[in-house]
Design an enzyme around this catalytic site. Structure first.
Site, PDB file in Angstrom:
ATOM      1  N   CYS A  50      46.359  40.451  15.714  1.00 27.51           N
ATOM      2  CA  CYS A  50      47.141  39.580  15.008  1.00 27.51           C
ATOM      3  C   CYS A  50      48.594  39.606  15.661  1.00 27.51           C
ATOM      4  O   CYS A  50      49.457  40.496  15.334  1.00 27.51           O
ATOM      5  CB  CYS A  50      47.196  39.705  13.662  1.00 27.51           C
ATOM      6  SG  CYS A  50      48.211  38.285  12.710  1.00 27.51           S
TER       7      CYS A  50
ATOM      8  N   CYS B 277      51.453  38.699  12.696  1.00 28.06           N
ATOM      9  CA  CYS B 277      51.763  39.669  11.587  1.00 28.06           C
ATOM     10  C   CYS B 277      50.669  40.776  11.516  1.00 28.06           C
ATOM     11  O   CYS B 277      50.627  41.651  12.375  1.00 28.06           O
ATOM     12  CB  CYS B 277      51.664  38.818  10.292  1.00 28.06           C
ATOM     13  SG  CYS B 277      50.344  37.590  10.052  1.00 28.06           S
ATOM     14  N   SER B 278      49.842  40.563  10.751  1.00 28.88           N
ATOM     15  CA  SER B 278      48.806  41.741  10.625  1.00 28.88           C
ATOM     16  C   SER B 278      47.665  41.330   9.796  1.00 28.88           C
ATOM     17  O   SER B 278      47.022  41.887   8.965  1.00 28.88           O
ATOM     18  CB  SER B 278      49.301  42.770   9.890  1.00 28.88           C
ATOM     19  OG  SER B 278      49.843  42.731   8.534  1.00 28.88           O
ATOM     20  N   CYS B 279      47.121  40.002  10.067  1.00 27.17           N
ATOM     21  CA  CYS B 279      45.991  39.378   9.063  1.00 27.17           C
ATOM     22  C   CYS B 279      44.836  40.521   9.363  1.00 27.17           C
ATOM     23  O   CYS B 279      44.346  40.799  10.404  1.00 27.17           O
ATOM     24  CB  CYS B 279      45.503  38.139   9.651  1.00 27.17           C
ATOM     25  SG  CYS B 279      46.896  37.053   9.336  1.00 27.17           S
TER      26      CYS B 279
END
Lengths: 250, 207
Positions: B110, B113-115
């Site tokens: 990702c 972000c940090s999905c």
């Protein structure tokens, strides 16, 4: 442009720190829990698919708080600070700042209370509160908040179409990975239905329900001579970010 | 995280005090209760862990028809298993499995972000959230994988999935050799979080 929108392909960063833990300090768990609670109590959930009764939940939280809000905070940071602070440090800065800016607490209160806990980390937290708040937060975790909305329309692109990614002027927030801007790829999958986003990103183009595609990009089309052979990149892109490729338009 | 910045010595103590102060004030003001954060953390400790993903992978290894359904309609296939309620809950609303084969290896990242697919993999490890990993895995995934001990054959196509939309991707790794006759439960015990993100293969069990 914001560096945070263009991380993909950034060079000279050195080795990756392979830290397998989810939390590296105990305190990080607390800010994670606070963020989840805010998402589970967010005012917009009354309009979510499960139609959560957030208006009846006896919490003093009356704001909208979604991933978009957390992301906007991270994307608004000084780019060096973005690298300087650890993941949950950024969360703490953004979420603490949000509660102050929205008037739930004052910076003075927060600093005074933090000074007490710094002096005596063993001081207990307050207890009590209405359990219906917790029930709603856990219910949100169990039932979620799907962005899929409305009837499936007719997608503008089909599997196999060559598409060129838009390069609209940068805005506060986007879901378009910067390294894909202006690049051409092939639609490999059209997801069923239309998908909204938590907020409108303005001229960036997402927010209202629209089709979403998995688009395949060949490495040389993205990175030229820096490309790694045999490593293809897939972006999951909202329709607003795609146009028919020039080669198709001729 | 790199240590190239001058951090104050009491960096962690200050953050710990500030987050405790924030939680205390939110309880006092009636935003959350004294139990909210603990209940959230408990939910992830007991219900939403990589064990769920491991069970899904083990079923895919032992049931080829399930494996096919898993890739075609991931939420429906996941719903067939006796997993905790909430597989289609927060960050699992649109799960999407991608399967490794002898010729294809998948990696989930990702860059924005940090999905992460919470219900099946739990919460993301720190390396996945690190900007250095996110930046480098987009352009030089083979090098990144090699650094962590996975040396992919040049003939294998490496597919990197950037989680920029609604899907939460996870990888069905290949079943390792030397596992013939193992039960689904024994197989699930072999599956690692790293293999379901795609930076590792599932190692063969020690003979």
């Amino acid at each position: 442009m914001k560096l945070q929108h263009h991380l993909g392909g950034l060079e000279n960063l050195g080795p990756v720190a392979y830290e397998p833990r989810v939390f590296v300090e105990d305190w990080e768990q607390r800010i994670f829990g606070i963020h989840v609670a805010m998402m589970g109590l967010s005012a917009h959930l009354g309009d979510a698919v499960p139609q959560y009764p957030v208006e009846d939940v006896p919490s003093a939280f009356s704001s909208v708080w979604t991933w978009a809000d957390l992301r906007k905070g991270a994307e608004a940071m000084h780019p060096f600070a973005y690298f300087q602070y650890r993941y949950y440090e950024k969360w703490l800065g953004g979420i603490g700042g949000f509660f102050v800016s929205q008037g739930y607490i004052t910076e003075e209160e927060l600093e005074a209370k933090a000074a007490e806990y710094l002096q005596d980390p063993g001081l207990d937290l307050p207890e009590g509160g209405d359990e219906r708040i917790d029930d709603q937060v856990i219910r949100y975790l169990r039932e979620g908040d799907s962005p899929r909305q409305g009837p499936a329309g007719s997608p503008a692109f089909a599997v196999g179409d060559r598409v060129t990614v838009t390069d609209v002027p940068p805005t506060e927030h986007t879901r378009l990975p910067g390294n894909l801007r202006g690049r051409t790829g092939t639609v490999e999958r059209v997801f069923e239905g239309n998908y909204g986003y938590f907020c409108s990103t303005g001229p960036d183009g997402i927010g209202e329900p629209m089709p979403v595609y998995a688009v395949r990009f060949e490495p040389t089309d993205l990175w030229g001579e820096l490309a790694e052979p045999g490593a293809v990149l897939y972006g999951e892109l909202y329709q607003a970010y795609l146009t028919h490729a020039m080669e198709e338009q001729q | 995280m790199t240590v190239q910045f001058g951090y104050p010595e009491d960096r962690e103590a200050r953050s710990a005090a500030r987050v405790r102060a924030l939680e205390a004030l939110l309880i006092e003001k009636g935003v959350i209760t004294g139990a909210t954060v603990d209940k959230v953390l408990g939910y992830f400790e007991t219900d939403m862990t990589p064990l769920n993903g491991a069970k899904i992978v083990a079923r895919a290894w032992t049931d080829p028809e399930f494996a096919e359904r898993l890739v075609k309609d991931t939420p429906a296939a996941v719903a067939e298993l006796a997993l905790p309620i909430g597989m289609d809950g927060a960050e699992g609303e649109h799960l999407q499995a991608v399967a490794n084969t002898p010729g294809v290896h998948n990696l989930v990242i990702c860059t924005l972000c940090s999905c992460f697919p919470w219900p099946v993999l739990g919460l993301p490890p720190y390396w996945y959230k690190d900007p250095t990993f996110r930046a480098r895995a987009a352009r030089e995934p083979r090098v990144v994988l090699k650094e962590t001990g996975l040396d992919l054959d040049p003939s294998v196509e490496l597919r990197v999935w950037d989680s920029s939309g609604h899907s939460r991707w996870f990888v069905v790794p290949q079943r390792p050799a030397g596992t013939d006759g193992m039960t689904e439960e024994e197989l699930a015990a072999l599956v690692t979080t790293e293999s379901m993100i795609g930076i590792a293969e599932v190692p063969s069990p020690a003979a």
